[in-house]
Enzyme design. Structure first.
Site, PDB file in Angstrom:
ATOM      1  N   HIS A  95       0.832  -1.191   0.000  1.00 32.61           N
ATOM      2  CA  HIS A  95       0.000   0.000   0.000  1.00 32.61           C
ATOM      3  C   HIS A  95       0.868   1.243   0.000  1.00 32.61           C
ATOM      4  CE1 HIS A  95      -3.653   2.312   0.731  1.00 32.61           C
ATOM      5  NE2 HIS A  95      -2.902   3.089   1.480  1.00 32.61           N
ATOM      6  N   ASP A 109     -14.671   3.806   7.689  1.00 28.48           N
ATOM      7  CA  ASP A 109     -13.621   4.698   7.178  1.00 28.48           C
ATOM      8  C   ASP A 109     -14.182   5.651   6.133  1.00 28.48           C
ATOM      9  OD1 ASP A 109     -10.895   5.684   6.539  1.00 28.48           O
ATOM     10  OD2 ASP A 109     -11.312   4.696   4.631  1.00 28.48           O
ATOM     11  N   ARG A 132     -13.782  14.025   7.772  1.00 31.32           N
ATOM     12  CA  ARG A 132     -12.447  14.632   7.903  1.00 31.32           C
ATOM     13  C   ARG A 132     -12.189  15.616   6.779  1.00 31.32           C
ATOM     14  NH1 ARG A 132      -8.791   9.714   7.578  1.00 31.32           N
ATOM     15  NH2 ARG A 132      -7.120  11.248   7.563  1.00 31.32           N
ATOM     16  N   SER A 154      -7.265   4.857   9.221  1.00 31.24           N
ATOM     17  CA  SER A 154      -7.982   4.823   7.949  1.00 31.24           C
ATOM     18  C   SER A 154      -7.347   3.789   7.010  1.00 31.24           C
ATOM     19  CB  SER A 154      -7.933   6.220   7.317  1.00 31.24           C
ATOM     20  OG  SER A 154      -8.334   6.203   5.963  1.00 31.24           O
ATOM     21  N   LYS A 198      -8.604  -0.677   6.311  1.00 33.39           N
ATOM     22  CA  LYS A 198      -8.863  -1.293   5.008  1.00 33.39           C
ATOM     23  C   LYS A 198      -7.892  -2.442   4.753  1.00 33.39           C
ATOM     24  CE  LYS A 198      -8.808   2.953   3.581  1.00 33.39           C
ATOM     25  NZ  LYS A 198      -8.828   4.264   2.911  1.00 33.39           N
TER      26      LYS A 198
HETATM   27  N1  URA Z   1      -5.223   7.281   2.522  1.00 33.87           N
HETATM   28  C1  URA Z   1      -6.271   6.776   3.225  1.00 33.87           C
HETATM   29  O1  URA Z   1      -6.811   5.727   2.889  1.00 33.87           O
HETATM   30  N2  URA Z   1      -6.693   7.453   4.298  1.00 33.87           N
HETATM   31  C2  URA Z   1      -6.132   8.598   4.700  1.00 33.87           C
HETATM   32  O2  URA Z   1      -6.572   9.141   5.697  1.00 33.87           O
HETATM   33  C3  URA Z   1      -5.062   9.128   3.960  1.00 33.87           C
HETATM   34  C4  URA Z   1      -4.611   8.432   2.867  1.00 33.87           C
END
Ligand code: URA
Ligand code: CA
Length: 443
Positions: free
Chosen positions: A83, A162, A169, A184, A188
Protein backbone atom coordinates in the site's frame (compact mmCIF):
# COMPACT_ATOMS: atom_id res chain seq x y z
CA UNK A 1 -25.04 3.44 29.29
CA UNK A 2 -22.20 5.33 27.63
CA UNK A 3 -22.57 8.98 26.88
CA UNK A 4 -21.22 10.42 23.64
CA UNK A 5 -20.80 13.89 25.17
CA UNK A 6 -18.65 12.48 28.00
CA UNK A 7 -16.46 10.53 25.54
CA UNK A 8 -15.83 13.61 23.38
CA UNK A 9 -15.02 15.65 26.51
CA UNK A 10 -12.66 12.97 27.81
CA UNK A 11 -10.68 13.00 24.54
CA UNK A 12 -10.81 16.79 24.34
CA UNK A 13 -9.22 16.97 27.79
CA UNK A 14 -6.40 14.63 26.77
CA UNK A 15 -7.42 11.39 28.45
CA UNK A 16 -7.24 7.93 26.87
CA UNK A 17 -10.47 6.31 25.77
CA UNK A 18 -11.22 2.69 26.63
CA UNK A 19 -11.70 -0.01 24.01
CA UNK A 20 -15.43 -0.02 24.78
CA UNK A 21 -15.72 3.73 24.36
CA UNK A 22 -14.05 3.63 20.94
CA UNK A 23 -16.25 0.72 19.83
CA UNK A 24 -19.30 2.61 21.07
CA UNK A 25 -18.44 5.60 18.87
CA UNK A 26 -17.85 3.57 15.71
CA UNK A 27 -20.94 1.47 16.32
CA UNK A 28 -23.01 4.60 16.88
CA UNK A 29 -21.61 6.17 13.71
CA UNK A 30 -22.67 3.13 11.68
CA UNK A 31 -26.17 2.82 13.15
CA UNK A 32 -26.79 6.55 12.95
CA UNK A 33 -27.33 6.78 16.72
CA UNK A 34 -24.41 9.20 16.93
CA UNK A 35 -24.68 12.24 14.71
CA UNK A 36 -22.05 13.45 12.25
CA UNK A 37 -21.47 16.62 14.30
CA UNK A 38 -20.55 14.62 17.38
CA UNK A 39 -18.22 12.36 15.38
CA UNK A 40 -16.70 15.48 13.83
CA UNK A 41 -16.08 16.98 17.29
CA UNK A 42 -14.46 13.70 18.33
CA UNK A 43 -12.20 13.78 15.23
CA UNK A 44 -11.11 17.33 16.07
CA UNK A 45 -10.35 16.26 19.63
CA UNK A 46 -8.18 13.43 18.25
CA UNK A 47 -6.53 15.90 15.89
CA UNK A 48 -5.36 17.99 18.86
CA UNK A 49 -4.86 15.32 21.53
CA UNK A 50 -3.63 12.34 19.48
CA UNK A 51 -4.12 8.73 20.46
CA UNK A 52 -2.03 6.16 22.29
CA UNK A 53 -0.87 3.08 20.34
CA UNK A 54 -3.52 1.02 22.08
CA UNK A 55 -6.26 3.49 21.15
CA UNK A 56 -5.03 3.45 17.53
CA UNK A 57 -5.29 -0.34 17.43
CA UNK A 58 -8.79 -0.21 18.94
CA UNK A 59 -9.97 2.44 16.49
CA UNK A 60 -8.52 0.52 13.53
CA UNK A 61 -10.08 -2.77 14.65
CA UNK A 62 -13.50 -1.17 15.17
CA UNK A 63 -13.35 0.41 11.73
CA UNK A 64 -12.22 -2.85 10.09
CA UNK A 65 -15.08 -4.68 11.83
CA UNK A 66 -17.66 -2.18 10.54
CA UNK A 67 -17.90 -4.14 7.27
CA UNK A 68 -16.73 -7.35 5.60
CA UNK A 69 -13.49 -8.95 6.73
CA UNK A 70 -12.26 -10.71 3.60
CA UNK A 71 -11.50 -14.36 4.26
CA UNK A 72 -8.62 -15.44 2.03
CA UNK A 73 -8.15 -18.86 3.65
CA UNK A 74 -9.09 -20.56 0.35
CA UNK A 75 -5.84 -19.21 -1.06
CA UNK A 76 -2.87 -21.35 -0.05
CA UNK A 77 0.37 -19.78 1.07
CA UNK A 78 1.49 -16.44 2.48
CA UNK A 79 -0.54 -13.60 1.01
CA UNK A 80 1.24 -10.28 0.68
CA UNK A 81 -0.25 -6.83 0.16
CA UNK A 82 1.31 -3.47 -0.63
CA UNK A 83 0.00 0.00 0.00
CA UNK A 84 1.15 3.50 -0.77
CA UNK A 85 -0.04 6.39 1.37
CA UNK A 86 -0.68 8.24 -1.88
CA UNK A 87 1.55 9.82 -4.46
CA UNK A 88 1.55 11.61 -7.79
CA UNK A 89 2.38 9.52 -10.86
CA UNK A 90 2.76 6.52 -8.56
CA UNK A 91 2.44 3.60 -10.95
CA UNK A 92 4.20 1.17 -8.64
CA UNK A 93 1.39 -1.29 -7.91
CA UNK A 94 0.85 -2.04 -11.60
CA UNK A 95 4.49 -3.13 -11.82
CA UNK A 96 4.93 -4.70 -8.40
CA UNK A 97 1.85 -6.91 -8.18
CA UNK A 98 2.59 -8.96 -11.34
CA UNK A 99 6.37 -8.91 -10.81
CA UNK A 100 6.22 -10.16 -7.22
CA UNK A 101 3.73 -12.85 -8.30
CA UNK A 102 6.09 -13.88 -11.12
CA UNK A 103 8.85 -14.27 -8.51
CA UNK A 104 6.81 -16.59 -6.27
CA UNK A 105 4.76 -14.23 -4.10
CA UNK A 106 0.98 -14.38 -3.79
CA UNK A 107 -0.67 -10.99 -4.30
CA UNK A 108 -4.44 -10.68 -3.82
CA UNK A 109 -4.68 -6.92 -4.20
CA UNK A 110 -7.54 -4.60 -3.40
CA UNK A 111 -6.90 -1.06 -4.52
CA UNK A 112 -8.62 2.29 -4.39
CA UNK A 113 -9.51 5.06 -6.75
CA UNK A 114 -8.07 8.56 -6.64
CA UNK A 115 -8.01 10.36 -3.30
CA UNK A 116 -7.46 14.12 -3.15
CA UNK A 117 -4.67 15.05 -5.56
CA UNK A 118 -3.34 11.48 -5.82
CA UNK A 119 -4.29 8.95 -8.49
CA UNK A 120 -5.74 5.51 -7.87
CA UNK A 121 -4.54 2.17 -9.19
CA UNK A 122 -8.09 1.13 -10.08
CA UNK A 123 -8.72 4.17 -12.29
CA UNK A 124 -5.42 3.48 -14.09
CA UNK A 125 -6.19 -0.20 -14.60
CA UNK A 126 -9.62 0.63 -15.99
CA UNK A 127 -8.01 2.46 -18.90
CA UNK A 128 -7.23 -1.00 -20.34
CA UNK A 129 -10.21 -1.85 -22.58
CA UNK A 130 -12.52 -4.48 -21.10
CA UNK A 131 -10.75 -4.65 -17.75
CA UNK A 132 -13.04 -5.85 -14.94
CA UNK A 133 -12.08 -4.51 -11.53
CA UNK A 134 -15.26 -5.40 -9.70
CA UNK A 135 -15.26 -9.16 -9.24
CA UNK A 136 -17.05 -11.46 -6.80
CA UNK A 137 -15.01 -12.81 -3.95
CA UNK A 138 -15.20 -16.30 -5.49
CA UNK A 139 -13.83 -15.08 -8.82
CA UNK A 140 -11.08 -13.10 -7.02
CA UNK A 141 -9.97 -16.19 -5.08
CA UNK A 142 -10.13 -18.35 -8.22
CA UNK A 143 -7.91 -15.95 -10.19
CA UNK A 144 -5.38 -15.61 -7.37
CA UNK A 145 -5.19 -19.40 -7.11
CA UNK A 146 -4.59 -19.68 -10.86
CA UNK A 147 -2.27 -16.73 -11.49
CA UNK A 148 -1.07 -15.73 -7.97
CA UNK A 149 -2.21 -12.15 -8.56
CA UNK A 150 -5.46 -10.26 -9.09
CA UNK A 151 -6.19 -6.55 -8.62
CA UNK A 152 -9.74 -5.50 -7.78
CA UNK A 153 -11.48 -2.40 -6.45
CA UNK A 154 -12.18 -2.15 -2.75
CA UNK A 155 -15.90 -2.51 -2.30
CA UNK A 156 -18.04 -0.14 -0.26
CA UNK A 157 -18.38 -2.98 2.25
CA UNK A 158 -14.67 -2.82 3.12
CA UNK A 159 -14.35 -0.72 6.29
CA UNK A 160 -17.45 1.44 5.62
CA UNK A 161 -16.76 3.35 8.85
CA UNK A 162 -13.62 4.70 7.18
CA UNK A 163 -15.63 5.98 4.24
CA UNK A 164 -17.92 7.94 6.56
CA UNK A 165 -15.11 9.21 8.74
CA UNK A 166 -13.03 10.22 5.73
CA UNK A 167 -15.94 12.23 4.31
CA UNK A 168 -16.21 14.09 7.62
CA UNK A 169 -12.45 14.63 7.90
CA UNK A 170 -12.39 16.04 4.41
CA UNK A 171 -14.76 18.87 5.36
CA UNK A 172 -13.62 19.50 8.94
CA UNK A 173 -9.85 20.03 8.41
CA UNK A 174 -8.96 16.77 10.16
CA UNK A 175 -7.37 14.79 7.30
CA UNK A 176 -3.75 15.38 8.33
CA UNK A 177 -3.77 13.62 11.67
CA UNK A 178 -1.43 10.67 12.21
CA UNK A 179 -3.81 8.45 14.22
CA UNK A 180 -6.63 9.20 11.77
CA UNK A 181 -4.58 8.47 8.64
CA UNK A 182 -3.04 5.35 10.21
CA UNK A 183 -6.40 3.92 11.30
CA UNK A 184 -7.98 4.82 7.95
CA UNK A 185 -5.35 3.00 5.92
CA UNK A 186 -4.86 0.06 8.27
CA UNK A 187 -8.60 -0.60 8.75
CA UNK A 188 -8.86 -1.29 5.01
CA UNK A 189 -5.65 -3.33 4.96
CA UNK A 190 -6.70 -5.50 7.91
CA UNK A 191 -10.16 -6.04 6.40
CA UNK A 192 -8.56 -7.08 3.09
CA UNK A 193 -7.14 -10.16 4.79
CA UNK A 194 -3.48 -10.45 3.71
CA UNK A 195 -0.85 -12.04 6.00
CA UNK A 196 1.78 -9.38 5.44
CA UNK A 197 1.79 -5.79 4.25
CA UNK A 198 4.53 -3.58 2.81
CA UNK A 199 3.72 0.10 3.19
CA UNK A 200 5.18 2.85 1.05
CA UNK A 201 4.92 5.91 3.27
CA UNK A 202 5.41 9.03 1.19
CA UNK A 203 7.10 12.14 2.48
CA UNK A 204 7.54 15.57 0.85
CA UNK A 205 5.38 18.17 -0.87
CA UNK A 206 3.17 15.66 -2.71
CA UNK A 207 2.44 13.54 0.38
CA UNK A 208 -0.47 13.72 2.83
CA UNK A 209 2.18 14.15 5.55
CA UNK A 210 4.85 16.41 3.98
CA UNK A 211 7.28 16.57 6.97
CA UNK A 212 9.72 13.70 7.42
CA UNK A 213 9.22 13.45 11.22
CA UNK A 214 5.47 13.08 10.68
CA UNK A 215 5.95 10.45 7.95
CA UNK A 216 8.21 8.49 10.29
CA UNK A 217 5.65 8.69 13.08
CA UNK A 218 2.91 7.58 10.67
CA UNK A 219 5.05 4.63 9.50
CA UNK A 220 5.75 3.54 13.09
CA UNK A 221 2.08 3.83 14.01
CA UNK A 222 0.93 1.70 11.08
CA UNK A 223 3.60 -0.96 11.67
CA UNK A 224 2.54 -1.13 15.31
CA UNK A 225 -1.15 -1.45 14.40
CA UNK A 226 -0.46 -4.20 11.84
CA UNK A 227 1.86 -6.19 14.10
CA UNK A 228 -0.68 -5.80 16.91
CA UNK A 229 -3.21 -7.47 14.62
CA UNK A 230 -0.84 -10.36 13.85
CA UNK A 231 0.41 -9.20 10.42
CA UNK A 232 4.03 -9.08 9.22
CA UNK A 233 4.75 -5.44 8.51
CA UNK A 234 7.40 -3.36 6.77
CA UNK A 235 7.12 0.34 6.02
CA UNK A 236 9.52 2.12 3.67
CA UNK A 237 9.61 5.90 3.78
CA UNK A 238 10.09 7.29 0.28
CA UNK A 239 10.21 10.69 -1.33
CA UNK A 240 7.24 12.43 -2.94
CA UNK A 241 9.22 15.63 -3.55
CA UNK A 242 8.50 15.34 -7.27
CA UNK A 243 6.18 13.05 -9.26
CA UNK A 244 7.35 9.46 -9.62
CA UNK A 245 8.59 8.52 -13.09
CA UNK A 246 7.55 10.71 -16.00
CA UNK A 247 3.89 9.83 -16.57
CA UNK A 248 1.01 11.27 -14.52
CA UNK A 249 -2.52 10.20 -15.48
CA UNK A 250 -4.20 6.91 -16.30
CA UNK A 251 -3.40 5.32 -19.71
CA UNK A 252 -0.01 7.08 -19.67
CA UNK A 253 0.81 5.42 -16.35
CA UNK A 254 -0.23 2.00 -17.65
CA UNK A 255 2.25 2.51 -20.46
CA UNK A 256 4.92 3.51 -17.94
CA UNK A 257 4.20 0.34 -15.95
CA UNK A 258 4.56 -1.77 -19.11
CA UNK A 259 7.86 -0.06 -19.92
CA UNK A 260 9.10 -0.79 -16.42
CA UNK A 261 8.13 -4.46 -16.64
CA UNK A 262 10.03 -4.47 -19.94
CA UNK A 263 13.11 -3.14 -18.13
CA UNK A 264 13.00 0.29 -19.79
CA UNK A 265 11.07 2.27 -17.18
CA UNK A 266 12.17 5.44 -15.39
CA UNK A 267 15.01 4.94 -12.95
CA UNK A 268 13.19 6.14 -9.82
CA UNK A 269 10.21 3.86 -10.49
CA UNK A 270 12.54 0.90 -11.11
CA UNK A 271 14.39 1.54 -7.85
CA UNK A 272 11.15 1.85 -5.90
CA UNK A 273 9.87 -1.41 -7.39
CA UNK A 274 13.10 -3.15 -6.32
CA UNK A 275 12.96 -1.79 -2.78
CA UNK A 276 9.27 -2.51 -2.14
CA UNK A 277 9.30 -5.79 -4.07
CA UNK A 278 12.29 -7.13 -2.16
CA UNK A 279 10.50 -6.46 1.13
CA UNK A 280 7.39 -8.23 -0.18
CA UNK A 281 9.45 -11.31 -1.12
CA UNK A 282 11.30 -11.22 2.22
CA UNK A 283 8.18 -11.17 4.40
CA UNK A 284 6.58 -13.81 2.17
CA UNK A 285 9.53 -16.09 2.91
CA UNK A 286 10.25 -16.42 -0.85
CA UNK A 287 13.72 -14.87 -0.46
CA UNK A 288 15.95 -15.24 2.58
CA UNK A 289 18.13 -12.19 1.99
CA UNK A 290 17.79 -8.77 0.45
CA UNK A 291 20.37 -9.69 -2.17
CA UNK A 292 18.44 -12.83 -3.18
CA UNK A 293 15.21 -10.84 -3.39
CA UNK A 294 16.83 -8.24 -5.67
CA UNK A 295 18.25 -11.00 -7.89
CA UNK A 296 14.84 -12.65 -8.17
CA UNK A 297 13.15 -9.39 -9.16
CA UNK A 298 15.82 -8.57 -11.74
CA UNK A 299 15.52 -12.06 -13.20
CA UNK A 300 11.73 -11.64 -13.28
CA UNK A 301 12.15 -8.66 -15.58
CA UNK A 302 14.96 -10.12 -17.72
CA UNK A 303 13.18 -13.43 -18.29
CA UNK A 304 9.97 -11.51 -19.22
CA UNK A 305 8.06 -13.51 -16.59
CA UNK A 306 6.85 -10.26 -14.99
CA UNK A 307 5.37 -8.84 -18.17
CA UNK A 308 3.84 -12.24 -19.03
CA UNK A 309 2.20 -12.23 -15.60
CA UNK A 310 0.74 -8.79 -16.23
CA UNK A 311 -0.68 -9.95 -19.59
CA UNK A 312 -2.27 -12.95 -17.92
CA UNK A 313 -3.67 -10.73 -15.15
CA UNK A 314 -5.32 -8.52 -17.77
CA UNK A 315 -6.70 -11.45 -19.75
CA UNK A 316 -8.11 -13.22 -16.68
CA UNK A 317 -9.90 -10.00 -15.71
CA UNK A 318 -11.50 -9.64 -19.14
CA UNK A 319 -9.11 -6.98 -20.46
CA UNK A 320 -7.48 -6.67 -23.87
CA UNK A 321 -4.00 -8.05 -23.17
CA UNK A 322 -2.84 -7.13 -26.68
CA UNK A 323 -2.49 -3.58 -25.31
CA UNK A 324 0.71 -4.71 -23.57
CA UNK A 325 2.48 -5.15 -26.92
CA UNK A 326 0.47 -2.55 -28.82
CA UNK A 327 0.08 0.63 -26.80
CA UNK A 328 -2.25 2.11 -29.46
CA UNK A 329 -4.95 -0.14 -28.05
CA UNK A 330 -5.01 2.02 -24.91
CA UNK A 331 -7.22 5.14 -25.01
CA UNK A 332 -5.47 7.75 -27.15
CA UNK A 333 -5.67 11.51 -26.48
CA UNK A 334 -7.36 13.81 -28.99
CA UNK A 335 -4.40 16.18 -28.81
CA UNK A 336 -0.83 16.48 -27.61
CA UNK A 337 0.38 19.84 -26.41
CA UNK A 338 3.93 20.85 -25.53
CA UNK A 339 4.29 22.96 -22.41
CA UNK A 340 7.28 25.21 -22.92
CA UNK A 341 9.47 26.64 -20.23
CA UNK A 342 9.25 30.43 -19.89
CA UNK A 343 12.82 30.64 -18.57
CA UNK A 344 16.22 28.98 -18.88
CA UNK A 345 17.98 27.33 -15.96
CA UNK A 346 18.04 24.20 -13.83
CA UNK A 347 14.92 22.56 -12.42
CA UNK A 348 15.32 23.09 -8.66
CA UNK A 349 12.01 21.56 -7.57
CA UNK A 350 8.70 20.27 -8.90
CA UNK A 351 5.75 20.51 -6.55
CA UNK A 352 4.14 17.07 -6.91
CA UNK A 353 0.88 18.27 -5.38
CA UNK A 354 0.45 20.95 -8.08
CA UNK A 355 1.32 18.50 -10.87
CA UNK A 356 -1.32 16.12 -9.49
CA UNK A 357 -3.87 18.93 -9.53
CA UNK A 358 -2.87 19.92 -13.09
CA UNK A 359 -3.45 16.35 -14.28
CA UNK A 360 -6.79 16.37 -12.52
CA UNK A 361 -7.69 19.65 -14.23
CA UNK A 362 -7.04 18.00 -17.61
CA UNK A 363 -9.72 15.45 -16.71
CA UNK A 364 -7.60 12.59 -15.33
CA UNK A 365 -9.40 12.92 -11.96
CA UNK A 366 -12.84 13.65 -10.60
CA UNK A 367 -14.24 16.96 -9.35
CA UNK A 368 -17.40 15.48 -7.87
CA UNK A 369 -17.56 11.92 -6.67
CA UNK A 370 -19.56 10.58 -9.62
CA UNK A 371 -17.56 12.29 -12.39
CA UNK A 372 -16.07 9.90 -14.94
CA UNK A 373 -12.30 10.13 -15.37
CA UNK A 374 -10.90 10.55 -18.89
CA UNK A 375 -8.39 7.70 -19.19
CA UNK A 376 -6.68 9.21 -22.24
CA UNK A 377 -5.50 12.49 -20.70
CA UNK A 378 -2.47 13.14 -18.55
CA UNK A 379 1.00 14.61 -18.37
CA UNK A 380 4.35 13.31 -19.61
CA UNK A 381 7.14 15.18 -17.86
CA UNK A 382 10.18 15.98 -19.98
CA UNK A 383 12.23 17.55 -17.20
CA UNK A 384 12.78 16.48 -13.63
CA UNK A 385 14.71 17.94 -10.70
CA UNK A 386 18.35 18.57 -11.60
CA UNK A 387 17.73 18.79 -15.37
CA UNK A 388 18.82 21.76 -17.48
CA UNK A 389 16.09 23.48 -19.52
CA UNK A 390 16.27 26.29 -22.09
CA UNK A 391 13.56 28.90 -22.53
CA UNK A 392 11.03 27.56 -25.07
CA UNK A 393 12.04 23.94 -24.52
CA UNK A 394 9.19 21.63 -23.42
CA UNK A 395 8.93 20.87 -19.69
CA UNK A 396 6.15 18.41 -20.48
CA UNK A 397 3.70 17.14 -23.05
CA UNK A 398 0.02 17.23 -22.10
CA UNK A 399 -2.33 14.60 -23.44
CA UNK A 400 -5.66 16.44 -23.67
CA UNK A 401 -9.15 16.40 -25.12
CA UNK A 402 -8.44 19.82 -26.63
CA UNK A 403 -10.81 21.76 -24.35
CA UNK A 404 -9.14 25.08 -23.49
CA UNK A 405 -11.27 25.41 -20.37
CA UNK A 406 -9.25 22.49 -19.05
CA UNK A 407 -5.86 22.98 -20.69
CA UNK A 408 -5.40 26.65 -19.74
CA UNK A 409 -5.82 26.26 -15.94
CA UNK A 410 -3.87 22.99 -16.07
CA UNK A 411 -1.01 24.72 -17.84
CA UNK A 412 -0.88 27.54 -15.27
CA UNK A 413 -0.88 25.07 -12.39
CA UNK A 414 1.76 22.99 -14.08
CA UNK A 415 4.13 25.87 -14.80
CA UNK A 416 3.74 27.12 -11.23
CA UNK A 417 4.80 23.70 -9.96
CA UNK A 418 8.29 24.20 -11.39
CA UNK A 419 10.99 26.22 -9.69
CA UNK A 420 13.75 26.94 -12.20
CA UNK A 421 16.90 28.68 -11.06
CA UNK A 422 20.59 29.26 -11.65
CA UNK A 423 22.10 26.54 -9.51
CA UNK A 424 22.14 22.89 -10.47
CA UNK A 425 20.72 20.79 -7.64
CA UNK A 426 20.94 17.05 -7.06
CA UNK A 427 17.73 15.05 -7.60
CA UNK A 428 16.05 14.49 -4.20
CA UNK A 429 16.89 11.22 -2.48
CA UNK A 430 14.28 8.55 -3.06
CA UNK A 431 14.62 6.47 0.12
CA UNK A 432 14.73 7.59 3.72
CA UNK A 433 14.16 4.69 6.07
CA UNK A 434 12.79 1.21 6.56
CA UNK A 435 10.58 0.67 9.60
CA UNK A 436 9.79 -2.73 11.12
CA UNK A 437 8.80 -3.87 14.60
CA UNK A 438 12.54 -4.19 15.23
CA UNK A 439 13.11 -0.47 14.72
CA UNK A 440 14.11 2.13 12.16
CA UNK A 441 16.89 1.55 9.66
CA UNK A 442 18.18 4.46 7.56
CA UNK A 443 18.35 3.76 3.83
N1 URA B 1 -5.22 7.28 2.52
C1 URA B 1 -6.27 6.78 3.23
O1 URA B 1 -6.81 5.73 2.89
N2 URA B 1 -6.69 7.45 4.30
C2 URA B 1 -6.13 8.60 4.70
O2 URA B 1 -6.57 9.14 5.70
C3 URA B 1 -5.06 9.13 3.96
C4 URA B 1 -4.61 8.43 2.87
CA1 CA C 1 4.56 7.88 -13.09
Amino acid sequence: MMNTYEIIKKKRDGFQLTTDEIEFLIHGLMTGEISDYQISAFLMAVYFQGMSPRECVDLTMSMAASGDIVDLSDIKGFKVDKHSTGGVGDTTTLVLAPLVAACGGIVPKMSGRELGHTGGTIDKLESIPGMQVELSKEKFVEIVNRNHVCIIAQTARLAPADKRIYALRNVTATVDSIPLIASSIMSKKLAAGADGIVLDVKTGTGAFMPRYEDSLELAKTMVEIGEGAGKRMVAVITSMEQPLGYAVGNAVEVKEAIDTLNGIGPEDLQELVMELGSNMLLISGVAATRKKAFDLLQAGIRSRKGIAKFKRLIALQGGDDRAVDDIKRLPQPRMEMEIESRVSGYVESIDALEVGLASKALGAGRHTKDDPVDPSVGIILKKKVGDRVEKGEPLAVFHTDGDRKKTEPAKEKFLNAYTIGEKQVQPPRLFYARVTKGGVEEL
